[in-house]
Design an enzyme around this catalytic site. Structure first.
Site, PDB file in Angstrom:
ATOM      1  N   CYS A 124       0.867  -1.174   0.000  1.00 19.15           N
ATOM      2  CA  CYS A 124       0.000   0.000   0.000  1.00 19.15           C
ATOM      3  C   CYS A 124       0.901   1.221   0.000  1.00 19.15           C
ATOM      4  CB  CYS A 124      -0.928  -0.014   1.211  1.00 19.15           C
ATOM      5  SG  CYS A 124      -2.279   1.189   1.111  1.00 19.15           S
ATOM      6  N   CYS A 126      -0.054   4.380   1.944  1.00 12.47           N
ATOM      7  CA  CYS A 126      -0.408   5.408   2.923  1.00 12.47           C
ATOM      8  C   CYS A 126       0.764   5.793   3.823  1.00 12.47           C
ATOM      9  CB  CYS A 126      -1.613   4.973   3.757  1.00 12.47           C
ATOM     10  SG  CYS A 126      -1.418   3.393   4.599  1.00 12.47           S
ATOM     11  N   CYS A 134      -3.824   6.154  -0.033  1.00 15.59           N
ATOM     12  CA  CYS A 134      -3.334   4.829  -0.422  1.00 15.59           C
ATOM     13  C   CYS A 134      -3.000   4.706  -1.901  1.00 15.59           C
ATOM     14  CB  CYS A 134      -4.375   3.770  -0.046  1.00 15.59           C
ATOM     15  SG  CYS A 134      -4.713   3.719   1.723  1.00 15.59           S
ATOM     16  N   LYS A 203     -11.964  -4.720   3.535  1.00 17.66           N
ATOM     17  CA  LYS A 203     -11.353  -3.730   4.431  1.00 17.66           C
ATOM     18  C   LYS A 203     -12.295  -2.535   4.539  1.00 17.66           C
ATOM     19  CE  LYS A 203      -7.159  -0.986   5.125  1.00 17.66           C
ATOM     20  NZ  LYS A 203      -5.857  -0.606   4.536  1.00 17.66           N
ATOM     21  N   ARG A 213      -2.319   4.531  12.601  1.00 22.42           N
ATOM     22  CA  ARG A 213      -1.911   5.702  11.829  1.00 22.42           C
ATOM     23  C   ARG A 213      -0.843   6.498  12.561  1.00 22.42           C
ATOM     24  NH1 ARG A 213      -7.985   7.167   9.487  1.00 22.42           N
ATOM     25  NH2 ARG A 213      -8.063   5.359   8.089  1.00 22.42           N
ATOM     26  N   ARG A 225     -10.790   8.122   3.768  1.00 23.35           N
ATOM     27  CA  ARG A 225     -10.616   7.019   2.820  1.00 23.35           C
ATOM     28  C   ARG A 225     -11.926   6.320   2.473  1.00 23.35           C
ATOM     29  NH1 ARG A 225      -5.312   5.081   6.191  1.00 23.35           N
ATOM     30  NH2 ARG A 225      -3.906   6.678   5.387  1.00 23.35           N
ATOM     31  N   GLU A 241     -16.642  -8.445  -2.993  1.00 21.74           N
ATOM     32  CA  GLU A 241     -15.207  -8.138  -3.027  1.00 21.74           C
ATOM     33  C   GLU A 241     -14.367  -9.417  -2.987  1.00 21.74           C
ATOM     34  OE1 GLU A 241     -13.517  -5.477  -3.493  1.00 21.74           O
ATOM     35  OE2 GLU A 241     -14.628  -3.714  -2.844  1.00 21.74           O
ATOM     36  N   LYS A 256     -10.825  -6.978   7.676  1.00 23.31           N
ATOM     37  CA  LYS A 256     -10.261  -5.962   8.571  1.00 23.31           C
ATOM     38  C   LYS A 256     -11.284  -4.855   8.746  1.00 23.31           C
ATOM     39  CE  LYS A 256      -6.348  -2.820   9.135  1.00 23.31           C
ATOM     40  NZ  LYS A 256      -5.133  -2.229   8.529  1.00 23.31           N
ATOM     41  N   SER A 283      -5.426  -2.085  15.441  1.00 22.23           N
ATOM     42  CA  SER A 283      -4.790  -1.309  16.501  1.00 22.23           C
ATOM     43  C   SER A 283      -5.817  -0.706  17.459  1.00 22.23           C
ATOM     44  CB  SER A 283      -3.944  -0.191  15.882  1.00 22.23           C
ATOM     45  OG  SER A 283      -4.757   0.662  15.086  1.00 22.23           O
TER      46      SER A 283
END
Length: 335
Positions: A124, A126, A134, A203, A213, A225, A241, A256, A283
């Site tokens: 990615c 980001c 991204c 995601k 982040r 995003r 997806e 995720k 996180s």
């Protein structure tokens, strides 16, 4: 389903009387070998920066990785996923696909320390772009878009550069349409036919990414995003997806976040049981448990084991979690 007996002939509590009995009949058992630990690697020397929102986690410079990698392996953890913080950021995130990029440099170092450790490369931009999005950003009519097709070209370059560095799994996470097909074609053309792709197929645009982040220094500098990550209200879109990514050549799928998306994990596993399914315990989900434990509101160890077992029970075969080392220590003490 065969329903055997009724009270008082059937008493389910008979199998709950002791810890030995409970363990003997347990449906789901956490396996440290199926946990993946995220690592944050930054440019520089002699750096081990604590991440304030993620207790127990650090940004490491490459020269400080040896002790950490040896400790990971000693705990029985079999895999890590790498995130990089480069020396310089730019609009295209060039470090992400440079042969001398931060992660491309770290991979062979880790392999030399622990050749048996599985390395997963997050693919990615980001963390590498100065705008924190991204992919390639274009500004139009006082707004911005992330250009899907231009970003695909750079994702292909990034994936091949990580493959050449020696990674074991390519994990594209940027939510670009066609990313799996583009990366698969690029890897095959470069001779990496056997390198698997773990797609962040599902995601969501989630509030659960805040501490990451900070850790990866990749927060968006403007906007958000939501135009390319999934709406958290959608379930059927997750199935679409995944189906598209499988058709494009994905070898494994990911959901995720995980803790707050158990229903999505379950539905995807039911729909696509033949593919290994990974769930990313994010996180924010980690930090919530840590914060509540620090306040004395929950028992951290029991909550950690309960949540990760729930993710596994919902259908995840592999779990990316910031609790990996702590779970491993608990399981080692029980064995």
């Amino acid at each position: 389903m065969n329903q055997s007996g009724a009270f008082p002939q059937t008493r389910l509590r008979r199998l709950r009387k002791t810890s030995q009995l409970r363990n003997f009949v347990k449906d789901i058992t956490l396996d440290v070998g199926k946990l993946v630990l995220p690592l944050f690697i930054r440019h520089g020397h002699n750096i081990k920066n604590p991440i304030s929102s993620m207790p127990g986690h650090f940004q490491f410079s490459i020269d400080k990785l040896a002790d950490e990698i040896k400790a990971i392996v000693a705990l029985g953890i079999k895999a890590v996923i790498l995130f990089g913080i480069p020396a310089e950021k730019d609009p295209l995130g060039k470090d992400a696909y440079s042969d001398h990029g931060i992660i491309q440099t770290a991979i062979p170092v880790i392999k030399k320390i622990a050749p048996e450790l599985i390395i997963i490369s997050d693919i990615c931009f980001c963390e590498y772009t100065d705008h924190g999005h991204c992919g390639v950003v274009k500004h139009e009519h006082n707004d911005f878009i992330v250009d899907n097709d231009q970003t695909l070209e750079l994702l292909a370059k990034q994936a091949v550069s990580h493959a050449q560095a020696g990674t074991d799994i390519i994990a594209p996470s940027g939510n670009m349409d066609g990313m799996v097909q583009t990366i698969r074609e690029a890897l095959d053309q470069a001779g990496f036919h056997d390198l698997p792709i773990l797609s962040y197929a599902t995601k969501y645009a989630s509030s659960m990414y805040g501490p990451f982040r900070q850790a990866a220094e990749g927060a968006p500098q403007f906007g958000d995003r939501r135009s390319y990550q999934m709406d958290f209200a959608n379930r059927n879109e997750a199935i679409r997806e995944c189906a598209l990514d499988i058709a494009e050549g994905a070898d494994m799928l990911m959901v995720k976040p995980a803790h707050t998306y158990l229903d999505i994990i379950f539905h995807i596993k039911q729909q696509f049981p033949e593919l290994p399914l990974c769930a990313y315990h994010t996180s924010g989900e980690f930090a919530m448990l840590k914060a509540a434990a620090e306040k004395g509101w929950i028992d951290e160890q029991n909550a950690m084991l309960e949540v990760l077992t729930a993710i596994h029970r919902a259908g995840a075969d592999v779990i990316i979690t910031y609790f990996a080392k702590e779970v491993a220590k608990v399981l080692l003490n029980k064995s």
